[in-house]
Structures are given as C-alpha cells and as structure tokens.
Design an enzyme around this catalytic site. Structure first.
Site, short mmCIF file in Angstrom:
data_model
loop_
_atom_site.label_atom_id
_atom_site.label_comp_id
_atom_site.label_asym_id
_atom_site.label_seq_id
_atom_site.Cartn_x
_atom_site.Cartn_y
_atom_site.Cartn_z
N ARG A 159 -0.43 7.80 15.59
CA ARG A 159 -2.48 7.11 15.36
C ARG A 159 -3.37 7.76 16.08
O ARG A 159 -3.17 8.58 16.88
CB ARG A 159 -2.02 5.76 16.02
CG ARG A 159 -1.37 4.94 15.06
CD ARG A 159 -2.18 3.70 14.16
NE ARG A 159 -1.33 3.00 12.89
CZ ARG A 159 -1.97 2.11 12.78
NH1 ARG A 159 -3.45 1.86 13.17
NH2 ARG A 159 -1.78 1.21 11.31
N ARG A 212 4.67 -1.30 14.04
CA ARG A 212 5.29 -2.63 14.86
C ARG A 212 6.28 -3.01 14.37
O ARG A 212 7.15 -2.51 12.98
CB ARG A 212 4.08 -3.69 14.57
CG ARG A 212 3.01 -3.25 15.07
CD ARG A 212 1.88 -4.80 14.56
NE ARG A 212 1.43 -4.29 12.87
CZ ARG A 212 1.76 -4.20 11.84
NH1 ARG A 212 2.82 -5.73 11.53
NH2 ARG A 212 1.37 -4.61 10.63
N LYS A 232 -3.53 -6.98 18.45
CA LYS A 232 -2.89 -8.54 16.69
C LYS A 232 -2.14 -9.75 18.01
O LYS A 232 -2.24 -10.34 17.40
CB LYS A 232 -1.49 -7.57 16.62
CG LYS A 232 -1.84 -6.53 15.87
CD LYS A 232 -3.07 -7.03 15.04
CE LYS A 232 -3.89 -5.85 13.82
NZ LYS A 232 -3.37 -4.50 13.04
N HIS A 258 -7.77 -10.55 10.34
CA HIS A 258 -7.18 -8.97 10.16
C HIS A 258 -8.33 -8.55 9.37
O HIS A 258 -8.28 -7.87 7.81
CB HIS A 258 -5.92 -9.32 9.59
CG HIS A 258 -5.36 -7.81 9.83
ND1 HIS A 258 -4.44 -6.88 9.00
CD2 HIS A 258 -5.79 -6.21 10.87
CE1 HIS A 258 -4.34 -6.06 9.29
NE2 HIS A 258 -4.75 -5.44 10.38
N CYS A 318 -3.61 0.31 4.70
CA CYS A 318 -4.09 -0.36 3.60
C CYS A 318 -5.57 -0.09 3.49
O CYS A 318 -6.58 -0.47 2.19
CB CYS A 318 -3.99 -1.72 2.45
SG CYS A 318 -2.56 -1.73 2.06
N TYR A 370 4.99 1.21 22.04
CA TYR A 370 3.83 1.73 20.86
C TYR A 370 3.24 0.44 20.65
O TYR A 370 2.98 -0.13 20.84
CB TYR A 370 4.97 1.11 19.14
CG TYR A 370 4.04 1.58 18.05
CD1 TYR A 370 3.39 2.62 17.78
CD2 TYR A 370 3.70 -0.24 17.22
CE1 TYR A 370 2.30 3.03 16.68
CE2 TYR A 370 2.77 0.35 16.13
CZ TYR A 370 2.01 1.25 16.00
OH TYR A 370 1.43 1.24 15.24
N ASP A 428 -11.03 -3.51 12.36
CA ASP A 428 -10.12 -3.81 12.19
C ASP A 428 -9.63 -6.02 12.33
O ASP A 428 -9.06 -6.51 11.99
CB ASP A 428 -8.58 -3.11 12.85
CG ASP A 428 -6.99 -3.78 13.31
OD1 ASP A 428 -6.72 -2.88 12.08
OD2 ASP A 428 -7.09 -4.25 13.94
N SER A 467 -1.89 -3.86 6.54
CA SER A 467 -1.68 -2.84 7.72
C SER A 467 -2.23 -1.04 7.12
O SER A 467 -1.22 -1.48 6.22
CB SER A 467 -0.94 -2.66 8.32
OG SER A 467 -1.09 -3.82 9.00
P1 GTP Z 1 -4.54 -0.22 10.10
O1 GTP Z 1 -4.89 0.73 11.39
O2 GTP Z 1 -2.77 -0.24 10.00
O3 GTP Z 1 -4.52 -1.91 10.03
O4 GTP Z 1 -4.81 0.28 8.73
P2 GTP Z 1 -6.15 0.03 7.95
O5 GTP Z 1 -6.45 -0.65 6.75
O6 GTP Z 1 -7.65 -0.11 8.21
O7 GTP Z 1 -5.60 1.97 6.51
P3 GTP Z 1 -6.87 2.91 6.45
O8 GTP Z 1 -7.94 3.12 6.50
O9 GTP Z 1 -5.99 3.76 7.85
O10 GTP Z 1 -6.37 3.78 5.50
C1 GTP Z 1 -4.49 3.70 5.65
C2 GTP Z 1 -3.93 4.71 4.49
O11 GTP Z 1 -4.22 4.45 3.10
C3 GTP Z 1 -4.11 5.90 4.71
O12 GTP Z 1 -3.38 7.34 4.69
C4 GTP Z 1 -5.30 6.50 3.87
O13 GTP Z 1 -5.71 7.56 3.39
C5 GTP Z 1 -5.07 5.84 2.81
N1 GTP Z 1 -6.43 5.12 1.94
C6 GTP Z 1 -7.99 4.55 2.41
N2 GTP Z 1 -8.95 4.38 1.84
C7 GTP Z 1 -7.95 4.71 1.00
C8 GTP Z 1 -8.87 4.95 -1.24
O14 GTP Z 1 -10.22 4.31 -1.49
N3 GTP Z 1 -7.94 5.03 -2.07
C9 GTP Z 1 -6.81 5.66 -1.47
N4 GTP Z 1 -5.94 6.29 -2.37
N5 GTP Z 1 -6.34 5.88 -0.49
C10 GTP Z 1 -6.42 5.26 0.46
C1 SPV Z 2 -1.84 -2.89 11.72
O1 SPV Z 2 -0.89 -1.93 12.15
O2 SPV Z 2 -2.39 -3.56 11.05
C2 SPV Z 2 -2.84 -2.31 12.52
C3 SPV Z 2 -2.31 -0.79 14.05
O3 SPV Z 2 -4.24 -2.81 12.89
S1 SPV Z 2 -1.14 -1.87 15.30
O4 SPV Z 2 -1.81 -1.97 16.17
O5 SPV Z 2 0.05 -1.58 15.73
O6 SPV Z 2 -1.20 -3.16 14.75
MN MN Z 3 -4.49 -3.91 11.66
#
Ligand code: GTP
Ligand code: SPV
Ligand code: MN
Length: 601
Positions: free
Chosen positions: A385, A86, A225, A245, A269, A216, A294, A267
């Site tokens: 992704r 983004r 979003k 979110h 996290c 993207y 999400d 994002s």
């Molecule tokens: P968006 O799709 O961008 O909104 O991301 P999200 O909030 O869904 O994050 P996602 O669950 O995809 O995790 C993002 C990164 O954080 C990945 O590399 C995971 O491996 C890492 N991660 C997720 N949960 C944990 C956790 O409990 N501990 C640690 N250390 N890393 C984590």
């Molecule tokens: C985020 O960045 O919080 C996502 C991926 O979930 S995107 O759809 O690119 O915003």
């Molecule tokens: Mn997100």
C-alpha cells in the site's frame, strides 16, 4: 526491519501538547496505568514534531528513507510477513446483544471482551512510548465531522495517521473542554505482533475501539475502517445519516455542467482508480476530480443526498499502479509518501509488479530478501500500500474541504465478477437500487487475509465494515430513500467480466469514462436504454465507444444477460437472504420476487 520499537525521548516543546479536556486526560491516564509505557507523547501535528518522529523512526529502523531525488520526503516500511492485510476473522462488533451485531459480524460480549483485551494490554507498552494522536474525520466545518483519539505504541501508525487524517491541534480545538463532548476512544498496541493475539474490537455503544496484535493499516489506522465505517455506520443509523465504503468523484462536461457520483466497490476492486480517472482522448473537455477514494459520509438536505470525504489521504493498493493505469495516483505518490511492503531497488527507489518500465535487475523484496526478475516470489506484496496526502492529487476536487458536502447525482455499485453481471445497468428506482447493493457479490482479494478469487456476497461493499445488524442497515437505506425527493439514480457496474479465454472483456481504467458518461447522460435524461429484466441496460449504441479498439462481439458479451447464469444468480440471492435469517426487510424480498418474475415475462 522493526515493527516494535523502544521508547523515544523528545526534547522540550515536542510531544507535550496535552489537551485540556478532562475526559481525555482521564482516559489517557487509565490506559497508561494499564499498559505501563516508558513515557507519553502527545501529538500536535506540527512540522517540528513530524521531523522528530521521522528521525526517530529512521534511527529505530521502523522506516527506510527512499531516494530523495526520485521520491522526495518518502519512506518504506515493511510489516511483519504474518501481518499484511485486514483480518476479518479476528474483527469483532461488541454490542450488548448478538442480535445488534447481526448475522454478518463476529460478535463478542462487551464486558468479557474488555476484560480479555485489558488482560492482553496489561503492561503491553513497557519500555515503549505511548503516543496520543488526536484527529478529526471530515472537513473542519462539517456538521458530520467527528473527533477521535488514537493511543498507539507504533510510530508507523502515528506517521500514517498524520497523512490519513487531519491530525493534531485541530482536533483539540474542535473538541474543546466539554467533558461530555462526543469523541471516539481508540486504543492500539502491537503487543508482540502475534496472529494468535490479534483482535480488532469495536464497542459502538461506547464509541470505542481496541485493536491489538497487528501493525497493518486497515487493522490499526483506527480512523479508517474502524471509526469511519464500523462505528460510523452505527452512529449514522442512530443519527440519520450514512457512512459508506464509497469513493466520491466529480464529473465536469465540456459545457461546464458538474455532477458528483459516489461508488461502492469492495476492497481492491477499483475505487481509487475510478476516483482518479483520466478520460481518454475521445472525451476531450471532460474532467474528473476526486473528492474521496474510499469512504463517503452522506446526509439528506433539501431532499438531496450530500457527501463528504472524512479522510485526508489515500491508503491505496500499489501493485498495478502505473502511468498507464492511474497517472494521478503516480503523481500523488511521487513524494511525501509512506510505502508499505513494496520492493526496494539498489538506488533506494520503490518498485512493484505493474509499475511502468522494466523490472530492476536486482531489488530487496517486501520481506527484505534479495530479489531478481527470475525469483518465483513477488517483489511487492499483492496488498502492498501507499499512504499519501490527498493534496498531492492533481485532480483533487475544489469542494473537498467544503463542509456542506457535494450533491450526489448517481450511486454506483460494482463487484469483481468474471461472469453473469453486465458492464453496466441502471436500477428502476431507489428500492430496486437498494436491492442491487444488498445482493452484490465480488471475488475476494488480497486486501483481507484468506483465500483470493472466491465469489462472496458483499452488500454495498460493506460486509466487513457494517457495524450493526445488516437487516437494519438495509432498512436504513430504504428509510433514507423515503426522505429523498431528488434521489440519486442507482447503477451497477462490472469492470471484470471475462471472455471465454479468461481475459477481461473490458479495457477498464480510463475507458470506464464511457460507462460514466452514460451514467451522467441518464441523470441528465438524455441517453437511451433498453428495459431488461435487470433494469435499464444500454444498447450498444447508447454507449459512446468512439475511437475504442474493441470487438463488437466483446460489447455484446459485456452487455449480455445469460438467462441460465441469472437463474443461478437469483438462487444465490435467495440463499444469501435465507442465510441471514429473518432480518431482511420485506421490501427486498419483494424485489427478489419481481426480479424473478421479470425473467419469466
Ligand atoms: P481498497 O483500497 O482496498 O478499498 O481498493 P480500491 O477499491 O480502491 O481498488 P483500487 O482502485 O486500488 O484497485 C485495485 C486493483 O484493481 C488494482 O490492482 C487495479 O489495478 C485493479 N483495477 C482497478 N480498476 C480496474 C479496471 O477498471 N479494470 C481492471 N481490469 N482492473 C482494475
Ligand atoms: C480496504 O481493504 O477496503 C482498504 C484497505 O481500503 S484497509 O484500510 O486495509 O481496509
Ligand atoms: Mn477500502
């Protein structure tokens, strides 16, 4: 691999399902006159249409077919290396006044912006097909459900929207032929995928989005979003609901009692991971189910907050996903998936950093170059992704199609913080919880273009997604609280606190169940907690750490409150509020003062 592709020519019966709503027809005609495409393709979401589009995108080298045995019905796409996340700097909220967009958004004047964008779009689809993608956001029978149309010249966007939304005829039926019906107008063109001509613009007062110059996901899957959060949050405030979110998960305890929890993490996290959590062996009989990973749309009913997931698929971070970290995600993406910017192995399988097993001896990296384990570059882009249907998730919650939504017992906020923030604590009440959300901060990630690892305030994980003035958004949260007789309890978590050696103190992933169980027990009124200046903090014996191999010193560090760090943190809260001017509700200023005062007690 190509992003921009020439026109496709469909046989009769494919690409010709025109809606009968005159307002839509007029709008498509207008956009067509401006962009001058070779032809128009009206999507209906059918299987036949999908087969045709896949065949065309393979022919045009927009996607590569993956090994049918290893990842059935799945494809790889590579975006332009200048276009992998983004772009917050080029994202605009174009409300009539700057004040409506508020201090956290880029604002630009609507008439000027339309005119600039129309200039860029003039003739932009010459030689290309203009796809018209009708979709709905929300379960088919929800009162919150919204209709959108996305016009795009990217076949990759069409393939993605088919996974991420309920796409096609269902939207035409929902819209009907009332020319005054509410629906979102989204226009997307790749133009020439040049960062200098990349703009993601929202016109909330017109329920309209124009996105140009990117291919993207977060910039171009306008349902996500752009509509579900930026336009969604604007509509939500006007109409008295919430667009957040947040993931939504269900927790069933061994005695069969079920709770639903929503959680806002910025994002990359941990939302997808938390939403698909598999409890460790110690928690036999506990079951986590996914409603959404999400976005949550929530409304007040009978004094409670009810949530629906408006989406139909997951657009998730690939690197780090493994059978160890997230088995449900691995099973979901083992078929019917569209991968973007991961590595391709010699037997047409996909690979990324953090996948189970050893790395391949040779692969093609996300840019299309040869790669070996000795290469300095990453094989998969850190923000690579997957796009996968939510129905692939073995832990999909049974209520995911329910239009009434699921009742939310707890809301969890959380950021990525190496220090200061304890593993978990509970707000004293709703308003205090709103303060926790409003002041949360997180280290930036690869999900957005720019520096990674910098702590920034990201209120409610909505900094890049709130479509109006953040002060009014905070007030909206406070106002919703007034309407809740049975409000969710509010918590804050931090999976990412680091010890002296710079390593994560908490094992995370499935082990987050231990924190979740404390949250649920607090909702049930049967878990202990200590009153701290921050709010309710679990004592070391309040968390179930059975069979967890972790040092007691780590737990003490994870739950510790370092007064010096917190003095700095409170100064940062004030700085943040001050930087926003005078839009912060009085109630939140008061919360900061009482927080500071509690530290002096
Ligand atoms: P968006 O799709 O961008 O909104 O991301 P999200 O909030 O869904 O994050 P996602 O669950 O995809 O995790 C993002 C990164 O954080 C990945 O590399 C995971 O491996 C890492 N991660 C997720 N949960 C944990 C956790 O409990 N501990 C640690 N250390 N890393 C984590
Ligand atoms: C985020 O960045 O919080 C996502 C991926 O979930 S995107 O759809 O690119 O915003
Ligand atoms: Mn997100």
């Amino acid at each position: 691999m190509k992003n921009i592709a020439p026109a496709v020519f469909a046989p009769d019966g494919i690409g010709d399902t025109k809606p009968d709503n005159q307002a839509v027809l007029n709008w498509v005609h207008e956009v067509g006159t401006l962009t001058n495409p070779e032809n128009v393709f009206w999507c209906d979401g059918s299987e036949r249409e999908h087969e045709f589009l896949i065949a065309e995108s393979l022919k045009q080298n927009v996607v590569i077919k993956l090994n049918e045995k290893k990842v059935p019905r799945s494809y790889l796409h590579r975006s332009n290396p200048n276009d992998v996340a983004r772009v917050e700097r080029f994202t605009f909220i174009c409300t009539p006044t700057k004040e409506e967009a508020g201090p956290t958004n880029n604002w630009s004047e609507p008439a000027e912006t339309y005119s600039k964008l129309h200039g860029l779009l003039k003739g932009a689809m010459r030689g290309r097909t203009m796809f018209v993608v009708p979709y709905i956001m929300g379960p088919p029978d929800s009162p919150l459900t919204k209709v959108g149309f996305e016009i795009t010249d990217s076949i990759y966007v069409v393939l993605s929207m088919r996974i991420m939304t309920r796409m096609g005829k269902i939207a035409l039926e929902r819209l009907g032929n009332d020319p005054k019906a509410e629906w979102n107008r989204g226009v997307h063109s790749l133009l020439d995928v040049d960062p200098a001509r990349r703009f993601i613009c929202h016109f909330p007062q017109d329920n309209a989005i124009i996105s140009v110059g990117s291919g993207y996901g977060g910039n171009v899957l306008l349902s996500k979003k752009c509509l579900a959060l930026r336009i969604g949050s604007y509509l939500a405030r006007k109409q008295g609901w919430m667009a957040e979110h947040m993931l939504i998960l269900g927790v069933k305890s061994p005695d069969g009692k079920k709770h639903y929890v929503s959680a806002a993490f910025p994002s990359a996290c941990g939302k997808t991971n938390f939403a698909m959590l598999i409890p460790p062996k110690h928690f036999e009989g506990w079951k986590i189910t996914t409603v959404g990973d999400d976005i949550a749309w929530m409304q007040v009913r009978d004094g409670r907050l009810y949530a629906v997931n408006p989406e139909n698929g997951y657009f998730g971070v690939v690197p780090g996903t493994s059978y160890k970290s997230n088995p449900n995600a691995m099973k979901s993406i083992a078929r019917d998936s569209l991968y973007t910017n991961v590595a391709l192995t010699d037997d047409s399988d996909v690979w990324w950093e953090g996948k189970d097993g050893p790395p391949p001896a040779h692969a093609i990296d996300w840019r299309g170059n040869d790669w070996t384990p000795e290469s300095k570059e990453k094989a998969a882009h850190p923000n690579s992704r997957f796009t996968t249907p939510m129905r692939n998730n073995p832990a999909l919650d049974s209520e995911v199609e329910g239009g009434k939504g699921v009742p939310i017992s707890a809301i969890i906020f959380g950021g990525r913080r190496s220090d200061t923030i304890p593993l978990v604590y509970q707000a004293l009440d709703w308003d205090h919880g709103v303060y926790l959300g409003a002041t949360m901060a997180s280290e930036t990630t690869a999900a957005a273009a720019g520096a990674v690892g910098q702590v920034r305030r990201d209120p409610m994980a909505m900094l890049p997604f709130c479509g109006y003035n953040i002060g009014d958004y905070f007030q909206h949260w406070l106002d919703i609280g007034r309407r809740l007789t049975n409000p969710p309890l509010i918590f804050n978590v931090n999976w990412f606190r680091k010890g002296a050696g710079g390593k994560f103190l908490w094992p995370g992933f499935g082990e987050n169940m231990r924190v979740l169980k404390w949250v649920i027990d607090r909702c049930e009124g049967n878990a202990g907690a200590l009153k701290s200046p921050l709010g309710w903090l679990p004592g070391p014996h309040d968390l179930d750490l059975g069979e967890l191999d972790i040092d007691h010193k780590c737990i003490a560090e994870l739950l510790g409150i370092d007064h010096e760090e917190w003095q700095k943190e409170i100064v940062q809260h004030k700085k943040f509020f001050d930087s926003l001017g005078d839009v912060i509700p009085q109630e939140l200023q008061k919360q900061r003062e009482t927080l500071a005062a509690r530290f002096k007690e």
